[in-house]
Write a protein that holds these residues in place. Sequence first.
Motif, PDB file in Angstrom:
ATOM      1  N   GLU A 515      37.628  30.906  35.547  1.00 44.48           N
ATOM      2  CA  GLU A 515      36.725  31.917  36.126  1.00 44.48           C
ATOM      3  C   GLU A 515      35.690  32.400  35.117  1.00 44.48           C
ATOM      4  O   GLU A 515      34.519  32.552  35.455  1.00 44.48           O
ATOM      5  CB  GLU A 515      37.510  33.132  36.642  1.00 44.48           C
ATOM      6  CG  GLU A 515      38.378  32.844  37.846  1.00 44.48           C
ATOM      7  CD  GLU A 515      39.849  32.714  37.497  1.00 44.48           C
ATOM      8  OE1 GLU A 515      40.680  33.125  38.308  1.00 44.48           O
ATOM      9  OE2 GLU A 515      40.152  32.204  36.389  1.00 44.48           O
ATOM     10  N   LYS A 516      36.128  32.616  33.867  1.00 46.74           N
ATOM     11  CA  LYS A 516      35.207  33.171  32.870  1.00 46.74           C
ATOM     12  C   LYS A 516      34.041  32.230  32.600  1.00 46.74           C
ATOM     13  O   LYS A 516      32.903  32.673  32.455  1.00 46.74           O
ATOM     14  CB  LYS A 516      35.963  33.463  31.562  1.00 46.74           C
ATOM     15  CG  LYS A 516      36.633  34.824  31.553  1.00 46.74           C
ATOM     16  CD  LYS A 516      37.249  35.114  30.195  1.00 46.74           C
ATOM     17  CE  LYS A 516      38.049  36.409  30.233  1.00 46.74           C
ATOM     18  NZ  LYS A 516      38.888  36.560  29.037  1.00 46.74           N
ATOM     19  N   LEU A 519      31.774  32.476  35.476  1.00 46.15           N
ATOM     20  CA  LEU A 519      31.185  33.812  35.486  1.00 46.15           C
ATOM     21  C   LEU A 519      30.006  33.847  34.500  1.00 46.15           C
ATOM     22  O   LEU A 519      28.930  34.363  34.819  1.00 46.15           O
ATOM     23  CB  LEU A 519      32.257  34.832  35.088  1.00 46.15           C
ATOM     24  CG  LEU A 519      31.816  36.295  35.071  1.00 46.15           C
ATOM     25  CD1 LEU A 519      32.748  37.099  35.979  1.00 46.15           C
ATOM     26  CD2 LEU A 519      31.857  36.910  33.709  1.00 46.15           C
ATOM     27  N   GLU A 520      30.208  33.247  33.330  1.00 45.30           N
ATOM     28  CA  GLU A 520      29.133  33.205  32.326  1.00 45.30           C
ATOM     29  C   GLU A 520      27.930  32.419  32.853  1.00 45.30           C
ATOM     30  O   GLU A 520      26.793  32.800  32.627  1.00 45.30           O
ATOM     31  CB  GLU A 520      29.639  32.549  31.018  1.00 45.30           C
ATOM     32  CG  GLU A 520      30.670  33.368  30.254  1.00 45.30           C
ATOM     33  CD  GLU A 520      30.169  34.759  29.878  1.00 45.30           C
ATOM     34  OE1 GLU A 520      28.990  34.893  29.526  1.00 45.30           O
ATOM     35  OE2 GLU A 520      30.968  35.713  29.978  1.00 45.30           O
ATOM     36  N   ASN A 995      32.653  40.377  39.457  1.00 42.79           N
ATOM     37  CA  ASN A 995      33.990  40.631  38.885  1.00 42.79           C
ATOM     38  C   ASN A 995      35.019  40.888  39.974  1.00 42.79           C
ATOM     39  O   ASN A 995      36.128  40.372  39.920  1.00 42.79           O
ATOM     40  CB  ASN A 995      33.936  41.822  37.918  1.00 42.79           C
ATOM     41  CG  ASN A 995      33.486  41.382  36.542  1.00 42.79           C
ATOM     42  OD1 ASN A 995      33.872  40.326  36.059  1.00 42.79           O
ATOM     43  ND2 ASN A 995      32.637  42.179  35.907  1.00 42.79           N
ATOM     44  N   HIS A 999      38.140  38.383  40.616  1.00 41.06           N
ATOM     45  CA  HIS A 999      39.468  38.929  40.313  1.00 41.06           C
ATOM     46  C   HIS A 999      40.342  39.035  41.560  1.00 41.06           C
ATOM     47  O   HIS A 999      41.468  39.516  41.486  1.00 41.06           O
ATOM     48  CB  HIS A 999      39.349  40.320  39.667  1.00 41.06           C
ATOM     49  CG  HIS A 999      39.082  40.273  38.194  1.00 41.06           C
ATOM     50  ND1 HIS A 999      37.816  40.109  37.688  1.00 41.06           N
ATOM     51  CD2 HIS A 999      39.917  40.335  37.114  1.00 41.06           C
ATOM     52  CE1 HIS A 999      37.885  40.093  36.366  1.00 41.06           C
ATOM     53  NE2 HIS A 999      39.133  40.220  35.980  1.00 41.06           N
ATOM     54  N   TRP A1217      43.471  39.355  33.620  1.00 44.30           N
ATOM     55  CA  TRP A1217      43.385  37.978  33.107  1.00 44.30           C
ATOM     56  C   TRP A1217      44.009  37.848  31.723  1.00 44.30           C
ATOM     57  O   TRP A1217      44.627  36.850  31.407  1.00 44.30           O
ATOM     58  CB  TRP A1217      41.921  37.536  33.063  1.00 44.30           C
ATOM     59  CG  TRP A1217      41.365  37.224  34.419  1.00 44.30           C
ATOM     60  CD1 TRP A1217      42.070  37.038  35.564  1.00 44.30           C
ATOM     61  CD2 TRP A1217      39.986  37.073  34.766  1.00 44.30           C
ATOM     62  NE1 TRP A1217      41.218  36.775  36.616  1.00 44.30           N
ATOM     63  CE2 TRP A1217      39.926  36.777  36.147  1.00 44.30           C
ATOM     64  CE3 TRP A1217      38.787  37.142  34.063  1.00 44.30           C
ATOM     65  CZ2 TRP A1217      38.721  36.564  36.828  1.00 44.30           C
ATOM     66  CZ3 TRP A1217      37.590  36.920  34.722  1.00 44.30           C
ATOM     67  CH2 TRP A1217      37.559  36.633  36.102  1.00 44.30           C
ATOM     68  N   SER A1218      43.811  38.858  30.907  1.00 45.04           N
ATOM     69  CA  SER A1218      44.442  38.797  29.579  1.00 45.04           C
ATOM     70  C   SER A1218      44.863  40.205  29.179  1.00 45.04           C
ATOM     71  O   SER A1218      44.216  41.183  29.572  1.00 45.04           O
ATOM     72  CB  SER A1218      43.481  38.212  28.541  1.00 45.04           C
ATOM     73  OG  SER A1218      42.283  38.961  28.542  1.00 45.04           O
ATOM     74  N   HIS A1305      45.221  34.466  32.650  1.00 45.87           N
ATOM     75  CA  HIS A1305      44.531  33.375  31.958  1.00 45.87           C
ATOM     76  C   HIS A1305      45.357  32.843  30.801  1.00 45.87           C
ATOM     77  O   HIS A1305      45.337  31.644  30.528  1.00 45.87           O
ATOM     78  CB  HIS A1305      43.155  33.834  31.477  1.00 45.87           C
ATOM     79  CG  HIS A1305      42.130  33.804  32.561  1.00 45.87           C
ATOM     80  ND1 HIS A1305      40.788  33.967  32.343  1.00 45.87           N
ATOM     81  CD2 HIS A1305      42.247  33.605  33.904  1.00 45.87           C
ATOM     82  CE1 HIS A1305      40.132  33.885  33.496  1.00 45.87           C
ATOM     83  NE2 HIS A1305      40.999  33.677  34.447  1.00 45.87           N
TER      84      HIS A1305
END
Length: 1472
Positions: A515-516, A519-520, A995, A999, A1217-1218, A1305
């Motif tokens: 996802e990250k 997302l970026e 987001n 999420h 996620w973390s 994640h």
Amino acid sequence: MDAFCRLSGLDPLWDWNRTWYTANPDLTQCFQNTVLVWVPCIYLWLLAPFYCLHLYCHDRGHIQMSCLCSAKMVLGFLLASFGFVEFFYILLERSQDIQHHMVFLLSPIIRSLTVILAMCIIQLERIRGCRSSIFLFLFWVLAVVCALVPLRAKIQLAMDEVSRTSAPFNHQPTDSARMCISQKPSSGERFTAKTTVSLVFNLLQNPCPVKDASFLSKILFWWFTGLVVKGYRTPLEAGDLWTLREEDTSQKIISDLEQDWTAECAKLQKQEKALASGVALGSRLPEQAQLLRKLQKEQSSGFFLLRTLARKFGPYFLTGTLCIIFHDAFMFAIPQVLSLLLDFMRDEDAPLWKGYFYATLMFLLSCLQSLFNHQYMYTCFTVGMRVKTAVMGLVYRKSLVINSSARRTCTVGEIVNLVSADTQKLMDFVVYFNAVWLAPIEIALCLFFLWQHLGPSALAGIATVILIFPLNGFIAKKRSKLQVKAIQMKFMDGRIRLMNEILNGIKILKFYAWEKAFLEQVLGYREKELKALKKSQILYSISIASFNSSSFLIAFAMFGVYVMLDDKNVLDAQKVFVSMALINILKTPLSQLPFAISTTLQAVVSLKRLGNFTNIHNSAYRKIHFFVDRISVSVPRGSLVAVVGPVGSGKSSLLSAMLGETEKRSGQVTVKGSVAYVPQQAWIQNATVQDNIIFGREKLKTWYHRVLEACALLPDLDILPAGDATEIGEKGLNLSGGQKQRVSLARAVYRKADVYLLDDPLSAVDAHVGQHIFDKVIGPKGVLRDKTRILVTHGMSFLPQADLILVLVDGEITESGSYQELLSRHGAFADFIHTFASTERKESAIQRGKETFQTLVLLGDTTNTNLQNMEPVSETDQEQVPEDLGKLTEADKARTGRVRLDMYKKYFKTIGLAIIIPIVFLYAFQQGASLAYNYWLSKWADDPVVNGTQIDTDLKLTVFGALGFVQGVAIFGTTVAISICGIIASRHLHMDLLNNVLHSPMSFFESTPSGNLLNRFAKEIDAIDCMVPEGLKMMLSYVFKLMEVCIIVLMATPFAAVIILPLSFLYAFVQSFYVATSCQLRRLEAVSRSPIYTHFNETVQGASVIRAFGEQSRFILQANDRVDFNQTSYFPRFVATRWLAVNLEFVGNGVVLAAAILSVMGKSTLSPGIVGLAVSHSLQVTGILSWIVRSWTDVENNIVSVERVNEYADTPKEASWSIESSSLPQAWPQNGTIEFQDYGLQYRKGLELALKGITLHIHEREKVGIVGRTGAGKSSLALGIFRILEAAKGKIFIDGVDIADIGLHDLRSRITIIPQDPVLFSGSLRMNLDPFDTYTDEEVWSSLELAHLKNFVSNLPDKLNHECTEGGENLSLGQRQLVCLARALLRKTKILVLDEATAAVDLETDTLIQSTIRTQFEDCTVLTIAHRLNTIMDYTRVIVMDRGHVSEMDSPANLISQRGQFYRMCREAGLV
């Protein structure tokens, strides 16, 4: 005429001394008795023949005689009889000297005959079905107006008690009554064979009242009041809206347009052929080639499309153009009347009635100007709406026609953009197109009138315009460039396309914890988009500052030059304020022209895009690396043909060629009879299971049941919550791969076609199910035994039963014949068969598919299919279960009532109070400067003239210039500040939305259609980017402007407060009615827009299936319904704006009338300067009032976008996620041990557990197979390990770490799955393997080599940078599966979960994959959800699941010896 009047002893026709130069004006008796009587009559007699012809040509059905119609007739005949009585009375009384009374004798008879003609026309209208007549309305208005003067004369005479002369009767009261009744439409019903059906339909529906509204109701939009009142009382719902008029429906518009379009296309093709043949023959080569190029350019540039649209909608659009011309005439008349009023104020001897006359005339002209303007806008928006329907229809039909290969040149996202963004650009173009040619004419007229007042000094104004105009033209061009090239086409398109792919491949993103990275990528596009938007907004601010300062700059230049040229040039009130009124008129075309040019340029770009899309020929076959070559094959009727070959050999392309989906370079394809097609990747509609199978046909119960049984779907239906009435999510989200494939097969079987093209339908199902389907459906004893079947397969066990086998290698048929023939030839096929005989004889090759009855998304389990989307069912509600259990997706719902204050708070909170307060002060300062320079001007105008000159003109000019300059700087500051605030807010809101969506858990994506989400990211974010700041800018500037006008009017005439106060209450009352209705209409329109995009999306992806089944017409009807449903809320939405504007402008015109009349009343005390200031400013009130409400409504309407974007903030979210405090070692998991401790899992609270008390320990490097019957819970184990679903009880430990205590994640990135659907994203091949750029190129190449893709990739021109198209469509399904294997090899985690990883590959590749997994993952823990039992026979352990419990667990050999459940499964598969 004078002689004729003299004969009757009357005055001459016209006498100025009696009419104008008098304190008590009146018209002469001759004029009253001739012109005023005859004008309405001449109008009716002259135009009646043309009107009757029009009625004759347009029959709308017969209207029954009603009471109202009878009343009209009675009144009419009464009116006519008065005339006859009068005629005979004069004839008898004055029979001796009749020639001296000819005027009195002729007038009543002419009038009576005219009334009889009017009665006849009323009857003709009734017979021809015309409910409301503009023609007769104008006649009665004319008759009443002409009768008012004689009526006034009679009243005057009665009041003066003067003896009466033998003048004719006056019929004015009867005329008035007649006119009132003529306004009400006849209320009988029409009856013709043609209209009976539509009548019945309209009785059931809610017909639009405009059809039967009177002329007066139409021009004032009173017919709309009912809906406004309803919307004010209770929030509007879709059921309250009117059905579309027939001429606005998709069916009517597109059927008419298609005829024109087809004719144009045929004509163009004919020209092209003729020219092409001419070029080929070499005749007049350069001219012909040039003409051919011109034709092709014209077609692709969209001019061709524009011409077709103009032909269809042009005539109606021209009526609107006529209205705007009338509007302009009245607009230019108002300053002339203002000039006369100020002249009157200066003339002390002028009689008061002239002042009242000018004031009333100004009011009437303002009202007429408003009426014509809004009729024009109404026409434009109606045409715009029809253009939108037409273009959407054409794009949809084209997307159904273009084949799969051509579609690769245009992604789904781009097609959705064509129907959203580009249709909007065309609608704007329709509204502003007339400004392109009308604005220069208006500018020229303004300057001409200014020349009249100020002489050559007007040239200074022209020079200023010439300086401002190129600046704004340049800015418009730059903005257009930025918007078209940067924001809209490049970054916004890229962002939306990426979002579409993210939503389509969301489960892969979740499994891989990607996802990250995505997302970026989205934020990268977004930042570039906002950067371009910021540049555009700063340019726009310069543009706005120059527009708003333009009136000052022009005035400053003209007045400055005027007083500098000659000391004798005096600026009096008349010169100043008439010039200012003209300059205010000049501002409109000056502001509209750049905008109109910009809109036209954007429309040209959109037309090009639409032209290019509608011009895609079916030859656009690009970026395809698999094809078929030199194929010659004939298939006899009723035979079973098997097509085999390695991955990428062209098997699917062969079927595509038979369907006409690929480009044919040579040869021909003939298919006799109807075709049914089962694609390799099942295409499932977002509809019920039954709808997917029946696919538009009538339900035949016995046959339907037989099809379900043959396709092994009956067990699934027992498990699905609502049986075959269960709704399937978008793209079959809540079905397993096997179920999707079987539904797809059932759809084909149900069709009873002649030819069946089956693209590997058995690859996705279990062994026994595959055997069942082959026996019952495809094989020699199946339900399709008499049909022609072409089966693409990787399975070997069915080949002996095929009548003909085609072996494809690299797009060519290398061998063909029956199974025995091919074996006896000892060719490549025979070698291949012998190689795999050892494994394949034991186990059917079909055992490669997905868990047969797996129903939950991803690896979900059937027992509790999608119940996570449904509310828990209490004991008492058990009976209602079937009704709503099958419901899955949630339609986009419209909120009701006014927008909550929280939304405004949220929007302004993201900007910050520190920025907002200075902006408000800046606005107040800006308007203060404006008020100061206007007041300064009025003082200057009132300055006494000494010796023909005014004193201190230099000082006055300097102060005037300084104040104006300060205002200009303040305007620029406010617009830039608001634009930047808008961008700040927009960035935050988009980030929050992104987001919130990423999420969200998987259940959210199952129940939310992607169209809804795409709509949020496209239309709603676009509204927040541009529309909300734009509305705020406008609203604030107009609110402060209104305050300035009120202060000026009250300064001049304080008594105006008595009128302004009630008018402001009326204004607030009208506005509150409007805003409530308008907001709800905006919401309903937004909600009804999503299904259009969802349907387009679905259709484009399933176009080949729809075409193969010949269901285009049904899908076209569905698209029409969705577009029409959207237009039912769009139509009242724009009419609401017109209703408001007309009503408010009458309120504003009331202020004009009040200011003018109070100025006339206070003539003795007021100076011309202050009157000029008050009246010229009050003339702006109409525009200001409607703009305030419109901009306020725009803000409220578009703040709905903030509301809709914010909706997903409150939906359930996944775990974080973390976790920052987590002390997870970098190399975790090092061993790969997995431990389940009393683990339970459920799909929703209140439901039965899907996994019940699982306790097991998987050791490091252990290879574990997980098997089980339908709904046993084997897939749920995988869902639990990846925490796609959270534990209901118990724990899972990986290397001793409780997975519930670590971030998602951290967990998902350290373990790997090879999922059932191979999903690729558009972008480079390297990005698809390693989106975070974590690995080196050597590592990537190494993983490709192990996945047997190195040769393929190294042969590509761009190698690792090879661009994958949307969904990876330029790779075959098998190649995509291998890319997924390469991903797993690259990650090389200690735990690997395999789920149907070999579903779409041939046996040879399958063997390579299995050996790769065995060697490369030797030191890893491997969990395989097994369907082909032979692949797990050498595993360490096998876990047999049953009803959520572990029923058996041991090595395969031990389990077989125990003769339990596993043994029975092996026996079924022929392994023991």
